[in-house]
Design a protein around this motif. Sequence first.
Motif, PDB file in Angstrom:
ATOM      1  N   ALA A 368       4.046   4.712  -2.712  1.00  0.00           N
ATOM      2  CA  ALA A 368       2.673   5.214  -2.714  1.00  0.00           C
ATOM      3  C   ALA A 368       1.765   4.346  -3.576  1.00  0.00           C
ATOM      4  O   ALA A 368       0.602   4.098  -3.216  1.00  0.00           O
ATOM      5  CB  ALA A 368       2.644   6.658  -3.205  1.00  0.00           C
ATOM      6  N   LEU A 369       2.264   3.878  -4.725  1.00  0.00           N
ATOM      7  CA  LEU A 369       1.459   3.006  -5.579  1.00  0.00           C
ATOM      8  C   LEU A 369       1.164   1.686  -4.875  1.00  0.00           C
ATOM      9  O   LEU A 369       0.033   1.162  -4.962  1.00  0.00           O
ATOM     10  CB  LEU A 369       2.193   2.758  -6.899  1.00  0.00           C
ATOM     11  CG  LEU A 369       2.303   3.968  -7.844  1.00  0.00           C
ATOM     12  CD1 LEU A 369       3.177   3.638  -9.036  1.00  0.00           C
ATOM     13  CD2 LEU A 369       0.915   4.421  -8.297  1.00  0.00           C
ATOM     14  N   ASN A 370       2.161   1.133  -4.190  1.00  0.00           N
ATOM     15  CA  ASN A 370       1.923  -0.104  -3.440  1.00  0.00           C
ATOM     16  C   ASN A 370       0.914   0.118  -2.317  1.00  0.00           C
ATOM     17  O   ASN A 370       0.036  -0.727  -2.070  1.00  0.00           O
ATOM     18  CB  ASN A 370       3.239  -0.627  -2.871  1.00  0.00           C
ATOM     19  CG  ASN A 370       4.208  -1.077  -3.952  1.00  0.00           C
ATOM     20  OD1 ASN A 370       3.794  -1.400  -5.071  1.00  0.00           O
ATOM     21  ND2 ASN A 370       5.492  -1.092  -3.637  1.00  0.00           N
ATOM     22  N   ARG A 371       1.035   1.246  -1.632  1.00  0.00           N
ATOM     23  CA  ARG A 371       0.079   1.566  -0.568  1.00  0.00           C
ATOM     24  C   ARG A 371      -1.324   1.737  -1.132  1.00  0.00           C
ATOM     25  O   ARG A 371      -2.321   1.352  -0.500  1.00  0.00           O
ATOM     26  CB  ARG A 371       0.508   2.841   0.152  1.00  0.00           C
ATOM     27  CG  ARG A 371       1.677   2.661   1.108  1.00  0.00           C
ATOM     28  CD  ARG A 371       2.208   4.013   1.561  1.00  0.00           C
ATOM     29  NE  ARG A 371       1.133   4.906   1.952  1.00  0.00           N
ATOM     30  CZ  ARG A 371       1.169   6.228   1.794  1.00  0.00           C
ATOM     31  NH1 ARG A 371       2.226   6.800   1.245  1.00  0.00           N
ATOM     32  NH2 ARG A 371       0.160   6.982   2.186  1.00  0.00           N
ATOM     33  N   ALA A 372      -1.417   2.338  -2.323  1.00  0.00           N
ATOM     34  CA  ALA A 372      -2.729   2.527  -2.941  1.00  0.00           C
ATOM     35  C   ALA A 372      -3.390   1.187  -3.252  1.00  0.00           C
ATOM     36  O   ALA A 372      -4.612   1.031  -3.065  1.00  0.00           O
ATOM     37  CB  ALA A 372      -2.591   3.362  -4.210  1.00  0.00           C
ATOM     38  N   ASP A 373      -2.600   0.232  -3.728  1.00  0.00           N
ATOM     39  CA  ASP A 373      -3.150  -1.105  -4.005  1.00  0.00           C
ATOM     40  C   ASP A 373      -3.660  -1.762  -2.723  1.00  0.00           C
ATOM     41  O   ASP A 373      -4.766  -2.325  -2.686  1.00  0.00           O
ATOM     42  CB  ASP A 373      -2.086  -1.987  -4.654  1.00  0.00           C
ATOM     43  CG  ASP A 373      -1.728  -1.513  -6.060  1.00  0.00           C
ATOM     44  OD1 ASP A 373      -2.554  -0.794  -6.667  1.00  0.00           O
ATOM     45  OD2 ASP A 373      -0.628  -1.850  -6.530  1.00  0.00           O
ATOM     46  N   VAL A 374      -2.851  -1.686  -1.674  1.00  0.00           N
ATOM     47  CA  VAL A 374      -3.254  -2.277  -0.398  1.00  0.00           C
ATOM     48  C   VAL A 374      -4.471  -1.560   0.168  1.00  0.00           C
ATOM     49  O   VAL A 374      -5.400  -2.184   0.706  1.00  0.00           O
ATOM     50  CB  VAL A 374      -2.081  -2.242   0.596  1.00  0.00           C
ATOM     51  CG1 VAL A 374      -2.520  -2.709   1.976  1.00  0.00           C
ATOM     52  CG2 VAL A 374      -0.928  -3.103   0.097  1.00  0.00           C
ATOM     53  N   ALA A 375      -4.493  -0.219   0.050  1.00  0.00           N
ATOM     54  CA  ALA A 375      -5.593   0.564   0.611  1.00  0.00           C
ATOM     55  C   ALA A 375      -6.907   0.263  -0.093  1.00  0.00           C
ATOM     56  O   ALA A 375      -7.971   0.252   0.547  1.00  0.00           O
ATOM     57  CB  ALA A 375      -5.273   2.049   0.513  1.00  0.00           C
ATOM     58  N   ALA A 376      -6.847   0.014  -1.407  1.00  0.00           N
ATOM     59  CA  ALA A 376      -8.080  -0.296  -2.136  1.00  0.00           C
ATOM     60  C   ALA A 376      -8.716  -1.578  -1.606  1.00  0.00           C
ATOM     61  O   ALA A 376      -9.939  -1.657  -1.413  1.00  0.00           O
ATOM     62  CB  ALA A 376      -7.771  -0.421  -3.626  1.00  0.00           C
ATOM     63  N   VAL A 377      -7.887  -2.585  -1.364  1.00  0.00           N
ATOM     64  CA  VAL A 377      -8.399  -3.838  -0.799  1.00  0.00           C
ATOM     65  C   VAL A 377      -8.910  -3.613   0.618  1.00  0.00           C
ATOM     66  O   VAL A 377      -9.963  -4.137   1.016  1.00  0.00           O
ATOM     67  CB  VAL A 377      -7.292  -4.916  -0.813  1.00  0.00           C
ATOM     68  CG1 VAL A 377      -7.782  -6.204  -0.158  1.00  0.00           C
ATOM     69  CG2 VAL A 377      -6.843  -5.188  -2.243  1.00  0.00           C
TER      70      VAL A 377
END
Length: 438
Positions: A368-377
């Motif tokens: 989820a943290l990795n997805r959050a980083d990608v989603a922010a970009v």
Amino acid sequence: MNSLKLLLICSVFSSIAYAAPPLTLPQAIDYALANNPELQIMQARIDQAQDQLGLAMANYYPQIKAGIAYQHSNNPAEAFAMIIAQRRLDFAGTDFNHPGGVDNFREQIGATYSLYRGGQDSHQAQAAELGVAASELDQAAVKNRLVSNITAAYYAQLAAVDAQQVSESSVSAVQSELTQSQTRFAAGTVLKSDVLSLQVQLAEAKEAQIQAANAVEMANTMLKTLLGMSANEPLAIKETLAQALPKNPPKFDALLTQALVQHPELQAAAKRVAIAEQQLAAAKGAYLPRADAYASYGFNNRSPDFDTDRDNVSVGVQVEVDVFNGFATQAKVKKAGHELTAAQEALRQQRLQIESAVKSAQLRLQEALNRADVAAVSVQAAEEALRLVNEQRQAGVVTVTRYIEAEVARDKAHTRQISARFDALRAEAELKQATGGF
């Protein structure tokens, strides 16, 4: 009529004044801990375990009973025994073969005390003490699970609210573009297919808005259930600064060590193994002799009177052992042995489940943290793309289809960001539950 309006206005303002303020997550957790029925059930089970301990400790105290009995008999043996107990035997003029009917009232107080029962009392008392500790750990496990579920439901509602806001924003944007396109179509500068495409897009956006609103209500109802509230009670929640993204989880070995030390369900399973061991020892104690002391004090009279000249006292010790009881003791020992095996396997199974839960929660949090980083970009890129396409749309350079694609891409990026953010928060709560950290 004016008085009716005044009454309605007062009623509205009264309901607003007494409306409960929005709950933060810590407030929701505190409310649930005070009102959730499952915790009240666990408290009742703790009370039951303490009562069971009281029953086990009762064997360490003398058992005292008082009573009165009446007997009438003309049986020579029984009749003369009663006459002698009443201290009125007269050899002169007594027909020993035909004593006649004799009445006997016996008022008595007696006490018995267990001197030894093969260690059964001590093992049962220790098992009862462990039962209280196990019940308290069960309550801690329920509390741990309840806090995790409330946290997940709380974040699920916040995610649904954010998704609803995105859907409403999408509806507003598409509606605005449709209005402008209809004006341009009337002026002959936009094709009818563009207007129809926007109408389709608006219908899809409104459908998503309806689904988002329903998701908010469903999440709210689930949270009310966990809080111990009825479905008709009002409930509002609010975001706090504490809902920032969590940090990356520690290594699995460190998390597992923490879970094995403090997880209440694992500790409760270990207590049940100890309980089964004590119960097995108590069952084996039935093979050993039992010794009891007893004493009684009473009166024997022809009428229910207290006469100290006719009182008597009996004291003694009795020792007995079961020579044969139909293999009942052997069966109880086997049963206790099987219960111990089941408790040991339950402990092993609980450890495996905790290991799996810790690993799964760690992986979900990291994902989820990795997805959050990608989603922010992705959100930044989608917002910029929509801005450029909108400018090009206003200049008539791109078609409405391209605008719709950019709008959909922006909405999806926001949805992914919301999902990733709250999935991370829920995964953090799951990891705390798995390690027994609440």
